[in-house]
Design a protein around this motif. Structure first.
Motif, short mmCIF file in Angstrom:
data_model
loop_
_atom_site.label_atom_id
_atom_site.label_comp_id
_atom_site.label_asym_id
_atom_site.label_seq_id
_atom_site.Cartn_x
_atom_site.Cartn_y
_atom_site.Cartn_z
N UNK A 128 0.84 -1.20 0.00
CA UNK A 128 0.00 0.00 0.00
C UNK A 128 0.87 1.25 0.00
N UNK A 129 0.48 2.25 -0.79
CA UNK A 129 1.21 3.52 -0.77
C UNK A 129 0.69 4.39 0.37
N UNK A 130 1.30 5.57 0.55
CA UNK A 130 0.95 6.42 1.70
C UNK A 130 -0.50 6.88 1.64
N UNK A 131 -0.98 7.19 0.46
CA UNK A 131 -2.38 7.63 0.34
C UNK A 131 -3.33 6.50 0.72
N UNK A 132 -3.05 5.29 0.27
CA UNK A 132 -3.90 4.16 0.62
C UNK A 132 -3.86 3.85 2.11
N UNK A 133 -2.68 3.97 2.70
CA UNK A 133 -2.55 3.75 4.14
C UNK A 133 -3.39 4.76 4.90
N UNK A 134 -3.34 6.00 4.46
CA UNK A 134 -4.09 7.05 5.16
C UNK A 134 -5.60 6.82 5.03
N UNK A 135 -6.08 6.59 3.80
CA UNK A 135 -7.52 6.50 3.57
C UNK A 135 -8.13 5.19 4.10
N UNK A 136 -7.37 4.12 4.05
CA UNK A 136 -7.94 2.81 4.40
C UNK A 136 -7.53 2.30 5.78
N UNK A 137 -6.49 2.90 6.36
CA UNK A 137 -6.04 2.44 7.69
C UNK A 137 -6.15 3.56 8.73
N UNK A 138 -5.39 4.64 8.52
CA UNK A 138 -5.29 5.71 9.53
C UNK A 138 -6.62 6.41 9.74
N UNK A 139 -7.26 6.81 8.64
CA UNK A 139 -8.51 7.58 8.75
C UNK A 139 -9.63 6.79 9.44
N UNK A 140 -9.88 5.54 9.04
CA UNK A 140 -10.93 4.79 9.74
C UNK A 140 -10.64 4.57 11.22
N UNK A 141 -9.38 4.31 11.56
CA UNK A 141 -9.03 4.05 12.95
C UNK A 141 -9.11 5.32 13.80
N UNK A 142 -8.92 6.48 13.17
CA UNK A 142 -8.97 7.75 13.91
C UNK A 142 -10.31 8.45 13.77
#
Length: 220
Positions: A128-142
């Motif tokens: 996963x690239x940084x954008x995918x990590x942010x949208x699919x991992x970081x954002x949902x968890x936060x």
């Protein structure tokens, strides 16, 4: 009744527009700042948080200086769009954005920093690239922290007075929000209107804070 509800609807619309803008800007800024170290980071974060401690009238004065008709930005806006920001509903939105931004930024940064970095690291290892990590991992968890920050920003925008009065004015039906309407009602001795607007504000603020508190518990 129109006279009574006009400031209420305007306050809600201003707070909604400001809340949407702040949610985007605050989250974007928090994403850039979370877990990153660079020279000058303290200065940048201090600037972000400054509206939280400055008197609202000072914030309003600075907005007038920056976007007033005689400022370079103000002259450019007038020349390009044949309009002015000062004493318009847009000015009320801008004032609300500036004073509520620190709350959204603080909540978003705390939420993003609380995400387990090993989960993000595992996603990167999987390709996963940084954008995918942010949208699919970081954002949902936060999401609870982000929503809490958005709610608090909306509540702060709803109660903004000083910056709005200086930058947007107090024009009935155009820029008069609940706080400025309460001020004018007190000045003119119309206490029944003042009490009614105060009751509406307390009801809305109480509901928003209760919702934000519930979101805070969900994060624990």
């Amino acid at each position: 009744m129109t006279t009574f509800w006009s400031p209420v609807w305007l306050s809600i619309k201003v707070s909604l527009f400001a809340g949407l803008i702040v949610a985007v800007l605050g989250t974007a800024a928090a994403r850039r700042m979370a877990r990153r170290r660079f020279r000058g980071k303290t200065v940048v974060e201090t600037v972000f948080m400054l509206p939280l401690v400055l008197p609202p009238s000072v914030v309003g004065f600075l907005l007038v200086v920056l976007f007033g008709r005689h400022s370079p930005i103000g002259r450019w806006i007038e020349a390009s769009f044949h309009t002015t920001v000062l004493f318009t509903p847009g000015a009320a939105v801008m004032a609300a954005v500036v004073v509520s931004f620190p709350l959204m930024y603080q909540a978003a940064k705390a939420g993003l920093e609380a995400v387990d970095p090993t989960i993000e690291g595992a996603a990167r290892i999987d390709g996963a690239n940084e954008r995918q990590v942010f949208w699919h991992i970081s954002l949902p968890l936060a999401r609870h922290a982000l929503l809490s920050g958005a709610v608090l920003s909306f509540a702060r925008s709803l109660g903004e007075f000083g910056a709005t009065l200086m930058f947007a004015g107090n024009i009935p039906g155009k820029t008069q929000t609940i706080p400025t309407a309460v001020y004018m009602a007190m000045e003119s001795g119309r206490m029944e209107f003042a009490w009614a607007w105060v009751a509406v504000t307390i009801g809305l603020s109480f509901s928003l804070l209760a919702f934000a508190t519930k979101l805070g518990r969900l994060r624990e």
